[in-house]
Design a protein around this motif. Structure first.
Motif, PDB file in Angstrom:
ATOM      1  N   LEU A 164      32.380  -5.347 -14.582  1.00 14.58           N
ATOM      2  CA  LEU A 164      32.302  -3.916 -14.832  1.00 14.58           C
ATOM      3  C   LEU A 164      31.109  -3.569 -15.722  1.00 14.58           C
ATOM      4  N   LEU A 165      30.879  -4.359 -16.745  1.00 10.17           N
ATOM      5  CA  LEU A 165      29.731  -4.129 -17.630  1.00 10.17           C
ATOM      6  C   LEU A 165      28.425  -4.212 -16.859  1.00 10.17           C
ATOM      7  N   SER A 166      28.348  -5.142 -15.933  1.00 11.31           N
ATOM      8  CA  SER A 166      27.146  -5.285 -15.116  1.00 11.31           C
ATOM      9  C   SER A 166      26.926  -4.052 -14.243  1.00 11.31           C
ATOM     10  N   ALA A 167      28.013  -3.528 -13.689  1.00 10.17           N
ATOM     11  CA  ALA A 167      27.914  -2.343 -12.831  1.00 10.17           C
ATOM     12  C   ALA A 167      27.531  -1.098 -13.622  1.00 10.17           C
ATOM     13  N   LEU A 168      27.939  -1.039 -14.868  1.00 10.94           N
ATOM     14  CA  LEU A 168      27.661   0.127 -15.720  1.00 10.94           C
ATOM     15  C   LEU A 168      26.319   0.039 -16.428  1.00 10.94           C
ATOM     16  N   SER A 169      25.629  -1.076 -16.287  1.00 13.90           N
ATOM     17  CA  SER A 169      24.376  -1.292 -17.005  1.00 13.90           C
ATOM     18  C   SER A 169      23.219  -0.592 -16.299  1.00 13.90           C
ATOM     19  N   VAL A 170      22.966   0.658 -16.694  1.00 12.83           N
ATOM     20  CA  VAL A 170      21.837   1.433 -16.170  1.00 12.83           C
ATOM     21  C   VAL A 170      21.123   2.086 -17.351  1.00 12.83           C
ATOM     22  N   PRO A 171      19.834   2.384 -17.232  1.00 15.70           N
ATOM     23  CA  PRO A 171      19.102   3.005 -18.334  1.00 15.70           C
ATOM     24  C   PRO A 171      19.676   4.369 -18.703  1.00 15.70           C
ATOM     25  N   SER A 172      19.655   4.694 -19.996  1.00 15.79           N
ATOM     26  CA  SER A 172      20.108   6.008 -20.449  1.00 15.79           C
ATOM     27  C   SER A 172      19.239   7.089 -19.811  1.00 15.79           C
ATOM     28  N   GLY A 173      19.887   8.170 -19.403  1.00 14.80           N
ATOM     29  CA  GLY A 173      19.151   9.245 -18.746  1.00 14.80           C
ATOM     30  C   GLY A 173      19.186   9.110 -17.237  1.00 14.80           C
ATOM     31  N   SER A 174      19.549   7.903 -16.748  1.00 11.61           N
ATOM     32  CA  SER A 174      19.701   7.694 -15.313  1.00 11.61           C
ATOM     33  C   SER A 174      21.105   8.125 -14.886  1.00 11.61           C
ATOM     34  N   TRP A 186      54.505   0.861 -38.123  1.00 12.37           N
ATOM     35  CA  TRP A 186      53.544   1.949 -37.937  1.00 12.37           C
ATOM     36  C   TRP A 186      52.897   1.840 -36.558  1.00 12.37           C
ATOM     37  N   ILE A 187      52.361   2.960 -36.072  1.00 14.10           N
ATOM     38  CA  ILE A 187      51.696   2.978 -34.766  1.00 14.10           C
ATOM     39  C   ILE A 187      50.405   3.780 -34.889  1.00 14.10           C
ATOM     40  N   ASP A 188      49.338   3.252 -34.309  1.00 12.99           N
ATOM     41  CA  ASP A 188      48.074   3.972 -34.280  1.00 12.99           C
ATOM     42  C   ASP A 188      47.678   4.236 -32.825  1.00 12.99           C
ATOM     43  N   SER A 189      47.263   5.462 -32.552  1.00  9.15           N
ATOM     44  CA  SER A 189      46.905   5.889 -31.211  1.00  9.15           C
ATOM     45  C   SER A 189      45.387   5.919 -31.061  1.00  9.15           C
ATOM     46  N   LYS A 190      44.858   5.234 -30.039  1.00  9.84           N
ATOM     47  CA  LYS A 190      43.419   5.203 -29.799  1.00  9.84           C
ATOM     48  C   LYS A 190      43.124   5.643 -28.361  1.00  9.84           C
ATOM     49  N   ALA A 191      42.517   6.817 -28.210  1.00 11.28           N
ATOM     50  CA  ALA A 191      42.152   7.312 -26.884  1.00 11.28           C
ATOM     51  C   ALA A 191      40.804   6.713 -26.494  1.00 11.28           C
ATOM     52  N   THR A 192      40.816   5.399 -26.310  1.00 12.03           N
ATOM     53  CA  THR A 192      39.602   4.665 -25.970  1.00 12.03           C
ATOM     54  C   THR A 192      39.989   3.345 -25.328  1.00 12.03           C
ATOM     55  N   PHE A 193      38.995   2.604 -24.851  1.00 11.65           N
ATOM     56  CA  PHE A 193      39.235   1.266 -24.331  1.00 11.65           C
ATOM     57  C   PHE A 193      39.058   0.274 -25.473  1.00 11.65           C
ATOM     58  N   GLY A 194      39.956  -0.699 -25.552  1.00 15.99           N
ATOM     59  CA  GLY A 194      39.884  -1.673 -26.632  1.00 15.99           C
ATOM     60  C   GLY A 194      39.238  -2.974 -26.183  1.00 15.99           C
ATOM     61  N   ASP A 195      38.054  -3.273 -26.715  1.00 16.14           N
ATOM     62  CA  ASP A 195      37.412  -4.555 -26.449  1.00 16.14           C
ATOM     63  C   ASP A 195      37.348  -5.354 -27.746  1.00 16.14           C
ATOM     64  N   GLU A 225      38.869   7.414 -16.593  1.00 15.38           N
ATOM     65  CA  GLU A 225      38.768   7.597 -18.036  1.00 15.38           C
ATOM     66  C   GLU A 225      38.444   6.278 -18.744  1.00 15.38           C
ATOM     67  N   THR A 226      38.913   5.167 -18.172  1.00  5.04           N
ATOM     68  CA  THR A 226      38.598   3.847 -18.726  1.00  5.04           C
ATOM     69  C   THR A 226      37.126   3.523 -18.519  1.00  5.04           C
ATOM     70  N   LEU A 227      36.601   3.815 -17.331  1.00  9.69           N
ATOM     71  CA  LEU A 227      35.183   3.586 -17.049  1.00  9.69           C
ATOM     72  C   LEU A 227      34.302   4.380 -18.004  1.00  9.69           C
ATOM     73  N   ILE A 228      34.656   5.642 -18.221  1.00  6.22           N
ATOM     74  CA  ILE A 228      33.880   6.496 -19.122  1.00  6.22           C
ATOM     75  C   ILE A 228      33.915   5.955 -20.541  1.00  6.22           C
ATOM     76  N   SER A 229      35.084   5.502 -20.975  1.00  3.90           N
ATOM     77  CA  SER A 229      35.229   4.969 -22.328  1.00  3.90           C
ATOM     78  C   SER A 229      34.389   3.713 -22.523  1.00  3.90           C
ATOM     79  N   ILE A 230      34.409   2.807 -21.537  1.00  5.76           N
ATOM     80  CA  ILE A 230      33.631   1.568 -21.633  1.00  5.76           C
ATOM     81  C   ILE A 230      32.136   1.877 -21.619  1.00  5.76           C
ATOM     82  N   TYR A 231      31.726   2.790 -20.737  1.00  4.44           N
ATOM     83  CA  TYR A 231      30.305   3.164 -20.668  1.00  4.44           C
ATOM     84  C   TYR A 231      29.851   3.769 -21.994  1.00  4.44           C
ATOM     85  N   SER A 232      30.683   4.619 -22.576  1.00  2.00           N
ATOM     86  CA  SER A 232      30.353   5.243 -23.853  1.00  2.00           C
ATOM     87  C   SER A 232      30.222   4.205 -24.959  1.00  2.00           C
ATOM     88  N   SER A 233      31.114   3.237 -24.960  1.00  2.00           N
ATOM     89  CA  SER A 233      31.079   2.184 -25.972  1.00  2.00           C
ATOM     90  C   SER A 233      29.818   1.341 -25.852  1.00  2.00           C
TER      91      SER A 233
END
Length: 286
Positions: free
Chosen positions: A10-20, A216-225, A37-45
């Protein structure tokens, strides 16, 4: 949870220059088991990692980038050629050309007409034509930047609030009493999780096949790597464990397999556990 082999692909597929253009829909078709939403989160990270590593280089080359822009080169082409996000590049341009602070630059990105009110240091460079071009390009950068635009910031905030409400609703439906972060801050607590349970519960950990105590519980609206989880362990989770006991982190947009092994006192899930996986503990135990 996402296997590490699939994550690498997935990281390889998302690896494109910024602005592209990132065709997330095409990638979603290639990985049908992964939500958009997972793809967007990973790309953002991944974009954030690149910005942190290269920010000092781009600051050093800012004069060259501005010269290219003022000579007529398209800003998105400049971003793609140097692999730097459009809104971050525009921020640097505005700071450099108008000599203004970050707050005013943020206002310009939210409302491009604000740049007409800013004091012009060099009127020979910032002509009416250039200012109009900047206004138009601010809107283009905001539309094309999925990670650093005011719109993406609002989307992240909304997702965070939405999933915190989902967590509270899920606990309430099970009859579990708790304090929210707002409740705890009102009581004078500092550095608190999203939820502190009034009475701990036992939650089944499917990755290890055992029941664990959750206070306790913590909520994270993101992908955890690995990187994100390690940083959160250092910045937040270790403190929560020391103050409140063992707990649970939910990465709503998915996480890597084996992530919870980083600390025996911090369970990791990618959704709220099913009711059959939650047991209320008798108060007398505590």
């Amino acid at each position: 949870m996402l296997s590490r082999e699939t994550y690498a692909e997935l990281l390889s597929a998302l690896s494109v220059p910024s602005g592209s253009f990132v065709d997330l829909k095409a990638i979603e078709r290639k990985f049908p088991e992964i939500k958009l939403e997972t793809l967007i989160s990973i790309y953002s990270s991944e974009s954030q990692i690149k910005v942190i590593k290269s920010n000092h280089i781009h600051r050093g080359n800012l004069h060259e980038y501005c010269s290219r822009y003022l000579a007529g080169e398209d800003i998105l082409q400049i971003c793609a050629s140097v692999d730097f996000p459009p809104c971050m590049m525009m921020r640097r341009f505005l700071e450099h050309l108008f000599k203004v602070n970050k707050q005013l630059v943020g206002d310009m990105l939210k409302d491009p007409t604000v740049l007409y009110k800013a004091t012009v240091v060099d009127s020979d460079i910032l002509t009416a034509t250039i200012k109009e071009r900047l206004r138009h390009d601010i809107m283009r950068c905001v539309r094309s930047d999925p990670c650093y635009s005011p719109l993406s910031d609002l989307a992240k905030q909304a997702a965070g609030l939405e999933h915190e409400m989902l967590l509270e609703k899920s606990l309430t439906s099970l009859g579990v009493s708790f304090w929210t972060e707002a409740d705890l801050r009102a009581q004078g607590f500092f550095k608190t999780p999203d939820i502190w349970l009034k009475v701990p519960i036992s939650v089944f950990d499917p990755s290890e096949g055992v029941w664990k105590i959750v206070s306790w519980i913590d909520s994270k609206a993101t992908f955890g790597d690995d990187r994100i989880h390690a940083k959160q362990m250092e910045d937040q989770y270790n403190t929560y464990v020391n103050r409140y006991g063992s707990g649970l982190v939910i990465y709503w947009f998915g996480c890597l397999t084996g992530l919870g092994r980083a600390n025996a006192n911090v369970m990791v899930l990618d959704s709220f556990p099913d009711s059959s996986a939650v047991l209320a503990l008798p108060r007398k135990i505590f």
